[in-house]
Design a protein around this motif. Structure first.
Motif, PDB file in Angstrom:
ATOM      1  N   THR A 183      28.164  -2.284 -27.273  1.00  0.00           N
ATOM      2  CA  THR A 183      29.656  -2.579 -27.623  1.00  0.00           C
ATOM      3  C   THR A 183      29.629  -3.286 -29.115  1.00  0.00           C
ATOM      4  OG1 THR A 183      29.893  -4.929 -26.686  1.00  0.00           O
ATOM      5  CG2 THR A 183      30.245  -2.820 -25.465  1.00  0.00           C
ATOM      6  N   ARG A 184      30.747  -3.026 -29.697  1.00  0.00           N
ATOM      7  CA  ARG A 184      31.257  -3.807 -30.800  1.00  0.00           C
ATOM      8  C   ARG A 184      31.028  -5.171 -30.724  1.00  0.00           C
ATOM      9  NH1 ARG A 184      33.224   0.416 -34.021  1.00  0.00           N
ATOM     10  NH2 ARG A 184      34.244   1.544 -33.668  1.00  0.00           N
ATOM     11  N   ARG A 185      31.475  -5.665 -29.555  1.00  0.00           N
ATOM     12  CA  ARG A 185      31.406  -7.171 -29.359  1.00  0.00           C
ATOM     13  C   ARG A 185      30.028  -7.962 -29.109  1.00  0.00           C
ATOM     14  NH1 ARG A 185      34.855  -9.748 -23.936  1.00  0.00           N
ATOM     15  NH2 ARG A 185      34.028 -11.900 -24.747  1.00  0.00           N
ATOM     16  N   ARG A 186      29.080  -7.149 -28.637  1.00  0.00           N
ATOM     17  CA  ARG A 186      27.654  -7.332 -28.365  1.00  0.00           C
ATOM     18  C   ARG A 186      27.177  -7.583 -29.880  1.00  0.00           C
ATOM     19  NH1 ARG A 186      22.877  -7.102 -25.253  1.00  0.00           N
ATOM     20  NH2 ARG A 186      21.012  -6.349 -26.431  1.00  0.00           N
ATOM     21  N   SER A 187      27.422  -6.446 -30.705  1.00  0.00           N
ATOM     22  CA  SER A 187      26.705  -6.587 -32.003  1.00  0.00           C
ATOM     23  C   SER A 187      27.311  -7.579 -32.721  1.00  0.00           C
ATOM     24  CB  SER A 187      27.162  -5.100 -32.813  1.00  0.00           C
ATOM     25  OG  SER A 187      26.494  -4.033 -32.210  1.00  0.00           O
ATOM     26  N   VAL A 188      28.436  -8.081 -32.867  1.00  0.00           N
ATOM     27  CA  VAL A 188      29.135  -9.186 -33.534  1.00  0.00           C
ATOM     28  C   VAL A 188      28.385 -10.691 -32.968  1.00  0.00           C
ATOM     29  CG1 VAL A 188      31.248 -10.277 -34.022  1.00  0.00           C
ATOM     30  CG2 VAL A 188      31.254  -7.735 -33.956  1.00  0.00           C
ATOM     31  N   LEU A 189      28.417 -10.688 -31.591  1.00  0.00           N
ATOM     32  CA  LEU A 189      27.841 -11.965 -31.102  1.00  0.00           C
ATOM     33  C   LEU A 189      26.383 -12.252 -31.527  1.00  0.00           C
ATOM     34  CD1 LEU A 189      28.159 -14.239 -29.335  1.00  0.00           C
ATOM     35  CD2 LEU A 189      27.300 -12.878 -27.381  1.00  0.00           C
ATOM     36  N   LYS A 190      25.760 -10.848 -31.365  1.00  0.00           N
ATOM     37  CA  LYS A 190      24.253 -11.082 -31.947  1.00  0.00           C
ATOM     38  C   LYS A 190      24.325 -11.273 -33.391  1.00  0.00           C
ATOM     39  CE  LYS A 190      21.734  -7.412 -31.343  1.00  0.00           C
ATOM     40  NZ  LYS A 190      21.306  -6.193 -31.114  1.00  0.00           N
ATOM     41  N   ALA A 191      25.284 -10.855 -34.263  1.00  0.00           N
ATOM     42  CA  ALA A 191      25.173 -11.253 -35.741  1.00  0.00           C
ATOM     43  C   ALA A 191      25.637 -12.650 -35.813  1.00  0.00           C
ATOM     44  CB  ALA A 191      26.184 -10.261 -36.509  1.00  0.00           C
ATOM     45  N   VAL A 192      26.574 -13.070 -35.066  1.00  0.00           N
ATOM     46  CA  VAL A 192      26.916 -14.490 -35.251  1.00  0.00           C
ATOM     47  C   VAL A 192      25.707 -15.471 -35.038  1.00  0.00           C
ATOM     48  CG1 VAL A 192      28.536 -16.327 -34.414  1.00  0.00           C
ATOM     49  CG2 VAL A 192      29.389 -13.997 -35.095  1.00  0.00           C
ATOM     50  N   ILE A 193      25.114 -15.127 -33.895  1.00  0.00           N
ATOM     51  CA  ILE A 193      24.028 -16.244 -33.662  1.00  0.00           C
ATOM     52  C   ILE A 193      22.874 -15.981 -34.282  1.00  0.00           C
ATOM     53  CG2 ILE A 193      22.288 -16.450 -31.948  1.00  0.00           C
ATOM     54  CD1 ILE A 193      24.249 -15.308 -29.640  1.00  0.00           C
ATOM     55  N   TRP A 194      22.739 -15.191 -34.902  1.00  0.00           N
ATOM     56  CA  TRP A 194      21.400 -14.688 -35.943  1.00  0.00           C
ATOM     57  C   TRP A 194      21.823 -15.467 -37.334  1.00  0.00           C
ATOM     58  CZ3 TRP A 194      16.762 -14.286 -36.578  1.00  0.00           C
ATOM     59  CH2 TRP A 194      16.203 -13.599 -37.695  1.00  0.00           C
ATOM     60  N   ASN A 195      23.200 -15.017 -37.691  1.00  0.00           N
ATOM     61  CA  ASN A 195      23.620 -15.920 -38.542  1.00  0.00           C
ATOM     62  C   ASN A 195      23.835 -17.437 -38.620  1.00  0.00           C
ATOM     63  OD1 ASN A 195      24.494 -14.499 -41.281  1.00  0.00           O
ATOM     64  ND2 ASN A 195      24.866 -12.953 -39.730  1.00  0.00           N
ATOM     65  N   ALA A 196      23.923 -17.975 -37.584  1.00  0.00           N
ATOM     66  CA  ALA A 196      23.841 -19.433 -37.459  1.00  0.00           C
ATOM     67  C   ALA A 196      22.458 -20.116 -37.634  1.00  0.00           C
ATOM     68  CB  ALA A 196      24.394 -19.839 -35.812  1.00  0.00           C
ATOM     69  N   ILE A 197      21.504 -19.391 -37.166  1.00  0.00           N
ATOM     70  CA  ILE A 197      20.044 -19.583 -37.211  1.00  0.00           C
ATOM     71  C   ILE A 197      19.693 -19.528 -38.833  1.00  0.00           C
ATOM     72  CG2 ILE A 197      17.732 -18.924 -37.080  1.00  0.00           C
ATOM     73  CD1 ILE A 197      18.673 -17.858 -34.228  1.00  0.00           C
ATOM     74  N   GLY A 198      20.338 -18.534 -39.399  1.00  0.00           N
ATOM     75  CA  GLY A 198      20.179 -18.381 -41.023  1.00  0.00           C
ATOM     76  C   GLY A 198      20.686 -19.420 -41.642  1.00  0.00           C
ATOM     77  N   LEU A 199      21.979 -19.737 -41.087  1.00  0.00           N
ATOM     78  CA  LEU A 199      22.777 -20.699 -41.923  1.00  0.00           C
ATOM     79  C   LEU A 199      21.957 -22.205 -41.873  1.00  0.00           C
ATOM     80  CD1 LEU A 199      25.408 -21.696 -43.271  1.00  0.00           C
ATOM     81  CD2 LEU A 199      26.195 -22.187 -40.831  1.00  0.00           C
ATOM     82  N   ALA A 200      21.520 -22.492 -41.081  1.00  0.00           N
ATOM     83  CA  ALA A 200      20.652 -23.867 -40.713  1.00  0.00           C
ATOM     84  C   ALA A 200      19.423 -23.639 -41.531  1.00  0.00           C
ATOM     85  CB  ALA A 200      20.418 -23.847 -39.301  1.00  0.00           C
ATOM     86  N   THR A 201      18.706 -22.661 -41.409  1.00  0.00           N
ATOM     87  CA  THR A 201      17.543 -22.320 -42.178  1.00  0.00           C
ATOM     88  C   THR A 201      17.881 -22.481 -43.806  1.00  0.00           C
ATOM     89  OG1 THR A 201      16.613 -21.109 -40.694  1.00  0.00           O
ATOM     90  CG2 THR A 201      15.577 -20.947 -42.639  1.00  0.00           C
ATOM     91  N   MET A 202      18.815 -21.726 -44.323  1.00  0.00           N
ATOM     92  CA  MET A 202      19.169 -21.673 -45.736  1.00  0.00           C
ATOM     93  C   MET A 202      19.730 -22.980 -46.047  1.00  0.00           C
ATOM     94  SD  MET A 202      19.006 -19.679 -48.331  1.00  0.00           S
ATOM     95  CE  MET A 202      19.731 -19.778 -49.843  1.00  0.00           C
TER      96      MET A 202
END
Length: 68
Positions: A3-22
């Motif tokens: 679902t789109r909801r799952r895709s967006v949630l995965k993206a948000v979690i991945w970007n939270a990790i990326g935000l902290a790393t960056m």
């Protein structure tokens, strides 16, 4: 297909990790938490947008899936 909801949630979690790393990389590279944070926010916004588009494109690709 997911679902789109799952895709967006995965993206948000991945970007939270990326935000902290960056933010950490930006801090180390510039010595400034403010500049490192700004770099991280821009990177996360672009990354989130591109990742959602990328995931939605791949959700429609049938190649390599096992149906059973």
């Amino acid at each position: 297909m997911e679902t789109r909801r799952r895709s967006v949630l995965k993206a948000v979690i991945w970007n939270a990790i990326g935000l902290a790393t960056m933010a950490l990389v930006g801090l180390v590279a510039t010595g400034s938490m403010a500049l490192g944070g700004k770099m991280a926010v821009v990177n996360a916004a672009l990354g989130l947008s591109m990742y959602v588009v990328y995931e939605r494109i791949w959700a429609g690709v049938r190649w390599g899936r096992i149906h059973g």
